[in-house]
Scaffold this motif. Structure first.
Motif, PDB file in Angstrom:
ATOM      1  N   HIS A   1      -7.413  13.734  -9.995  1.00 44.06           N
ATOM      2  CA  HIS A   1      -6.720  15.166  -9.523  1.00 44.06           C
ATOM      3  C   HIS A   1      -5.730  15.485 -10.742  1.00 44.06           C
ATOM      4  N   ASP A   2      -5.456  16.840 -10.934  1.00 50.77           N
ATOM      5  CA  ASP A   2      -4.587  17.512 -11.848  1.00 50.77           C
ATOM      6  C   ASP A   2      -3.376  17.735 -10.858  1.00 50.77           C
ATOM      7  N   VAL A   3      -2.211  17.000 -11.289  1.00 49.94           N
ATOM      8  CA  VAL A   3      -1.138  16.651 -10.317  1.00 49.94           C
ATOM      9  C   VAL A   3       0.205  17.233 -11.093  1.00 49.94           C
ATOM     10  N   VAL A   4       0.972  18.033 -10.408  1.00 52.67           N
ATOM     11  CA  VAL A   4       2.149  18.456 -10.775  1.00 52.67           C
ATOM     12  C   VAL A   4       3.156  17.845  -9.796  1.00 52.67           C
ATOM     13  N   GLY A   5       4.248  17.158 -10.155  1.00 48.46           N
ATOM     14  CA  GLY A   5       5.355  16.671  -9.259  1.00 48.46           C
ATOM     15  C   GLY A   5       6.687  17.382  -9.320  1.00 48.46           C
ATOM     16  N   VAL A   6       7.424  17.806  -8.381  1.00 53.98           N
ATOM     17  CA  VAL A   6       8.652  18.369  -8.572  1.00 53.98           C
ATOM     18  C   VAL A   6       9.364  17.826  -7.622  1.00 53.98           C
ATOM     19  N   ASP A   7      10.687  17.635  -7.952  1.00 56.50           N
ATOM     20  CA  ASP A   7      11.775  17.132  -7.198  1.00 56.50           C
ATOM     21  C   ASP A   7      13.168  17.617  -7.853  1.00 56.50           C
ATOM     22  N   ALA A   8      13.954  17.789  -6.940  1.00 60.27           N
ATOM     23  CA  ALA A   8      15.346  18.294  -7.279  1.00 60.27           C
ATOM     24  C   ALA A   8      16.522  17.278  -7.876  1.00 60.27           C
ATOM     25  N   ASP A   9      16.087  16.097  -7.666  1.00 61.73           N
ATOM     26  CA  ASP A   9      16.664  14.821  -8.168  1.00 61.73           C
ATOM     27  C   ASP A   9      16.244  14.388  -9.674  1.00 61.73           C
ATOM     28  N   PRO A  10      17.011  14.690 -10.672  1.00 60.61           N
ATOM     29  CA  PRO A  10      16.685  14.180 -12.089  1.00 60.61           C
ATOM     30  C   PRO A  10      16.438  12.813 -12.028  1.00 60.61           C
ATOM     31  N   ALA A  11      17.215  11.837 -11.411  1.00 58.96           N
ATOM     32  CA  ALA A  11      17.048  10.557 -11.392  1.00 58.96           C
ATOM     33  C   ALA A  11      15.627   9.978 -11.104  1.00 58.96           C
TER      34      ALA A  11
ATOM     35  N   ASP B   1       0.897  -1.186   0.066  1.00 55.54           N
ATOM     36  CA  ASP B   1       0.104   0.001  -0.073  1.00 55.54           C
ATOM     37  C   ASP B   1       0.899   1.249   0.084  1.00 55.54           C
ATOM     38  N   LEU B   2       0.961   1.867  -1.112  1.00 57.99           N
ATOM     39  CA  LEU B   2       1.782   2.973  -1.276  1.00 57.99           C
ATOM     40  C   LEU B   2       1.037   4.263  -1.565  1.00 57.99           C
ATOM     41  N   ALA B   3      -0.409   4.372  -1.158  1.00 54.80           N
ATOM     42  CA  ALA B   3      -0.992   5.537  -1.532  1.00 54.80           C
ATOM     43  C   ALA B   3      -1.705   6.084  -0.167  1.00 54.80           C
ATOM     44  N   GLY B   4      -1.163   5.837   0.950  1.00 55.55           N
ATOM     45  CA  GLY B   4      -1.670   6.501   2.140  1.00 55.55           C
ATOM     46  C   GLY B   4      -1.994   7.998   1.910  1.00 55.55           C
ATOM     47  N   GLU B   5      -0.727   8.711   1.781  1.00 52.71           N
ATOM     48  CA  GLU B   5      -0.621   9.962   1.772  1.00 52.71           C
ATOM     49  C   GLU B   5      -1.584  10.490   0.723  1.00 52.71           C
ATOM     50  N   ALA B   6      -1.960  10.075  -0.493  1.00 51.03           N
ATOM     51  CA  ALA B   6      -2.688  10.158  -1.625  1.00 51.03           C
ATOM     52  C   ALA B   6      -4.300  10.214  -0.981  1.00 51.03           C
ATOM     53  N   ARG B   7      -4.475   9.187  -0.218  1.00 50.14           N
ATOM     54  CA  ARG B   7      -5.939   9.115   0.062  1.00 50.14           C
ATOM     55  C   ARG B   7      -6.381  10.226   1.139  1.00 50.14           C
ATOM     56  N   LEU B   8      -5.298  10.664   2.225  1.00 46.47           N
ATOM     57  CA  LEU B   8      -5.573  11.711   2.794  1.00 46.47           C
ATOM     58  C   LEU B   8      -5.587  13.160   1.998  1.00 46.47           C
ATOM     59  N   LEU B   9      -4.789  13.506   1.127  1.00 48.23           N
ATOM     60  CA  LEU B   9      -4.990  14.589   0.119  1.00 48.23           C
ATOM     61  C   LEU B   9      -6.290  14.503  -0.451  1.00 48.23           C
ATOM     62  N   ASP B  10      -6.829  13.297  -1.006  1.00 51.24           N
ATOM     63  CA  ASP B  10      -7.944  13.160  -1.689  1.00 51.24           C
ATOM     64  C   ASP B  10      -9.210  13.623  -0.613  1.00 51.24           C
ATOM     65  N   ALA B  11      -9.186  13.295   0.443  1.00 47.58           N
ATOM     66  CA  ALA B  11     -10.160  13.564   1.282  1.00 47.58           C
ATOM     67  C   ALA B  11     -10.300  15.164   1.608  1.00 47.58           C
ATOM     68  N   LEU B  12      -9.061  15.714   1.581  1.00 46.73           N
ATOM     69  CA  LEU B  12      -9.258  17.263   1.946  1.00 46.73           C
ATOM     70  C   LEU B  12      -9.350  18.337   0.925  1.00 46.73           C
ATOM     71  N   VAL B  13      -9.307  17.690  -0.218  1.00 46.44           N
ATOM     72  CA  VAL B  13      -9.722  18.660  -1.445  1.00 46.44           C
ATOM     73  C   VAL B  13     -10.928  18.329  -2.169  1.00 46.44           C
ATOM     74  N   PRO B  14     -11.276  19.148  -3.054  1.00 49.22           N
ATOM     75  CA  PRO B  14     -12.334  18.949  -3.745  1.00 49.22           C
ATOM     76  C   PRO B  14     -12.280  17.830  -5.037  1.00 49.22           C
ATOM     77  N   PRO B  15     -13.225  17.300  -5.621  1.00 47.62           N
ATOM     78  CA  PRO B  15     -12.874  16.580  -6.931  1.00 47.62           C
ATOM     79  C   PRO B  15     -12.092  17.184  -7.857  1.00 47.62           C
ATOM     80  N   GLY B  16     -11.141  16.519  -8.614  1.00 49.73           N
ATOM     81  CA  GLY B  16     -10.266  17.385  -9.699  1.00 49.73           C
ATOM     82  C   GLY B  16      -9.802  18.500  -9.475  1.00 49.73           C
ATOM     83  N   ALA B  17      -9.095  18.335  -8.039  1.00 54.81           N
ATOM     84  CA  ALA B  17      -8.153  19.391  -7.595  1.00 54.81           C
ATOM     85  C   ALA B  17      -7.170  19.729  -8.254  1.00 54.81           C
ATOM     86  N   ARG B  18      -6.428  20.571  -8.214  1.00 59.81           N
ATOM     87  CA  ARG B  18      -4.995  20.965  -8.715  1.00 59.81           C
ATOM     88  C   ARG B  18      -4.096  20.696  -7.403  1.00 59.81           C
TER      89      ARG B  18
END
Length: 201
Positions: free
Chosen positions: A69-79, A32-49
């Motif tokens: 949801h409309d998601v942008v991911g950002v990280d400093a590590d190119p790999a 189960d790698l989606a625990g954080e996403a479940r919490l965010l999903d509960a906090l924001v409206p459908p189709g949130a950015r």
């Protein structure tokens, strides 16, 4: 890029590939790698950015995108960003230093309904940039939007420092839990999930 992050200075060569391989293996095993996403999903409206700040291999961004949801991911590590793009089609993944974050310069000017910093992001940023990171992330979130931060409390960044940095960054602490599945916060908890809000006025 600014100062080297702790992800670079405090880990061994090959750590990024080890991290990619680890999460690919966990996914293959059905973890189960989606625990954080479940919490965010509960906090924001459908189709949130949603901004996944310090997205790593993209597991949170991918799970949020799968929930519509409309998601942008950002990280400093190119790999890690390369692995995220390969493993999680749907979100847009960008390489950027969170302490100097300017997504408008990369074509993402629209503000976000929420941002999440999961996976110990705050304890891997460059020393002394924690307040800058929160400020730059907050600047990308709309008024009344949320910033949700989770990290181990034994990693050298006390929650009291997070609270002070958040207030200085223009965020208001609202809730704190001991886990992503909302177990009650205790002062001796070894993990903290903090919900911050950018005030509307």
């Amino acid at each position: 890029m600014g100062k080297p992050t702790r992800w670079v200075t405090d880990t061994k060569p090959g750590h990024s590939q080890w991290y990619v391989d680890r999460f690919r293996q966990l996914a293959a095993e059905g973890a189960d790698l989606a625990g954080e996403a479940r919490l965010l999903d509960a906090l924001v409206p459908p189709g949130a950015r949603v901004l996944d700040a310090g997205c790593g291999t993209g597991r949170v961004a991918g799970a949020l995108a799968a929930r519509g949801h409309d998601v942008v991911g950002v990280d400093a590590d190119p790999a890690l960003v390369e692995a995220a793009r390969a493993d999680h089609p749907g979100p847009r993944f960008l390489v950027a230093d969170l302490a100097e974050l300017d997504l408008a310069a990369q074509g993402e000017a629209e503000p976000f309904d929420a941002a999440v910093l999961a996976g110990n992001v705050m304890v891997f940023v460059a020393p002394g940039t924690e307040r800058d990171v929160l400020g730059r992330v907050a600047a990308h979130v709309r008024p009344d939007g949320l910033v949700v931060v989770g990290f181990g409390t034994d990693r050298g960044y006390p929650v009291a420092d997070l609270d002070a940095d958040a207030v200085a960054a223009g965020l208001r602490p609202e809730h704190r839990f001991a886990t992503w599945d909302l177990r009650p916060w205790r002062d001796d908890a070894d993990f903290a999930v903090t919900v911050l809000r950018r005030p509307a006025g």
